[in-house]
Design a protein around this motif. Structure first.
Motif, PDB file in Angstrom:
ATOM      1  N   SER A   1      41.249  31.036  40.155  1.00  0.00           N
ATOM      2  CA  SER A   1      42.221  30.865  39.679  1.00  0.00           C
ATOM      3  C   SER A   1      43.472  31.955  40.182  1.00  0.00           C
ATOM      4  O   SER A   1      44.641  31.503  39.834  1.00  0.00           O
ATOM      5  N   LYS A   2      43.167  32.852  40.703  1.00  0.00           N
ATOM      6  CA  LYS A   2      44.125  33.739  41.430  1.00  0.00           C
ATOM      7  C   LYS A   2      44.876  32.877  42.503  1.00  0.00           C
ATOM      8  O   LYS A   2      46.207  33.056  42.568  1.00  0.00           O
ATOM      9  N   ILE A   3      44.072  32.072  43.181  1.00  0.00           N
ATOM     10  CA  ILE A   3      44.771  31.282  44.273  1.00  0.00           C
ATOM     11  C   ILE A   3      45.702  30.079  43.647  1.00  0.00           C
ATOM     12  O   ILE A   3      46.886  29.877  44.156  1.00  0.00           O
ATOM     13  N   LEU A   4      45.263  29.454  42.445  1.00  0.00           N
ATOM     14  CA  LEU A   4      46.024  28.702  41.726  1.00  0.00           C
ATOM     15  C   LEU A   4      47.121  29.382  41.309  1.00  0.00           C
ATOM     16  O   LEU A   4      48.576  28.744  41.310  1.00  0.00           O
ATOM     17  N   GLU A   5      47.281  30.558  40.895  1.00  0.00           N
ATOM     18  CA  GLU A   5      48.539  31.176  40.312  1.00  0.00           C
ATOM     19  C   GLU A   5      49.428  31.441  41.373  1.00  0.00           C
ATOM     20  O   GLU A   5      50.559  31.296  41.109  1.00  0.00           O
TER      21      GLU A   5
ATOM     22  N   ARG B   1      41.052  36.761  49.185  1.00  0.00           N
ATOM     23  CA  ARG B   1      40.291  38.009  49.426  1.00  0.00           C
ATOM     24  C   ARG B   1      40.534  39.059  48.400  1.00  0.00           C
ATOM     25  O   ARG B   1      39.717  39.886  48.070  1.00  0.00           O
ATOM     26  N   ASP B   2      42.111  39.379  48.127  1.00  0.00           N
ATOM     27  CA  ASP B   2      42.117  40.505  47.039  1.00  0.00           C
ATOM     28  C   ASP B   2      41.352  40.148  45.745  1.00  0.00           C
ATOM     29  O   ASP B   2      40.853  41.118  45.280  1.00  0.00           O
ATOM     30  N   ALA B   3      41.536  39.135  45.237  1.00  0.00           N
ATOM     31  CA  ALA B   3      40.933  38.575  44.066  1.00  0.00           C
ATOM     32  C   ALA B   3      39.261  38.912  44.153  1.00  0.00           C
ATOM     33  O   ALA B   3      38.626  39.367  43.196  1.00  0.00           O
ATOM     34  N   LEU B   4      38.646  38.481  45.506  1.00  0.00           N
ATOM     35  CA  LEU B   4      37.278  38.642  45.402  1.00  0.00           C
ATOM     36  C   LEU B   4      36.778  40.016  45.561  1.00  0.00           C
ATOM     37  O   LEU B   4      35.838  40.430  44.953  1.00  0.00           O
TER      38      LEU B   4
ATOM     39  N   ILE C   1      29.229  31.237  40.032  1.00  0.00           N
ATOM     40  CA  ILE C   1      30.609  30.616  39.437  1.00  0.00           C
ATOM     41  C   ILE C   1      31.723  31.457  38.816  1.00  0.00           C
ATOM     42  O   ILE C   1      32.817  31.025  39.135  1.00  0.00           O
ATOM     43  N   GLY C   2      31.216  32.530  38.163  1.00  0.00           N
ATOM     44  CA  GLY C   2      32.169  33.409  37.725  1.00  0.00           C
ATOM     45  C   GLY C   2      33.067  33.880  38.774  1.00  0.00           C
ATOM     46  O   GLY C   2      34.414  34.024  38.649  1.00  0.00           O
ATOM     47  N   ALA C   3      32.491  34.507  40.082  1.00  0.00           N
ATOM     48  CA  ALA C   3      33.211  34.729  41.091  1.00  0.00           C
ATOM     49  C   ALA C   3      34.293  33.752  41.722  1.00  0.00           C
ATOM     50  O   ALA C   3      35.476  34.169  42.046  1.00  0.00           O
TER      51      ALA C   3
END
Length: 66
Positions: A34-38, A55-58, A26-28
């Motif tokens: 959150s990054k996609i929403l931002e 992908r960058d966030a992951l 769940i953390g990942a």
């Protein structure tokens, strides 16, 4: 916040980016979401741009999340 169509797009992008990530991690998934929403909040709604953000966030997620 977002219309139904955009929400569906964001979910589809999250699912695609995180297809190799267990639903138990769940953390990942939360970090990527959150990054996609931002990005979407800033007006980035291109599928390709959102996938890249995800992908960058992951790739930057702490290793314990992967």
């Amino acid at each position: 916040m977002f219309d139904t169509e955009t929400t569906a797009l964001l979910r589809a992008v999250l699912d695609e980016v995180c297809e190799s990530v267990s639903h138990r991690e769940i953390g990942a998934r939360t970090h990527v979401a959150s990054k996609i929403l931002e990005a979407a909040t800033r007006g980035e709604v291109s599928v390709d741009d959102l996938k890249q953000v995800g992908r960058d966030a992951l790739s930057r997620a702490p290793t314990m999340w992967r």
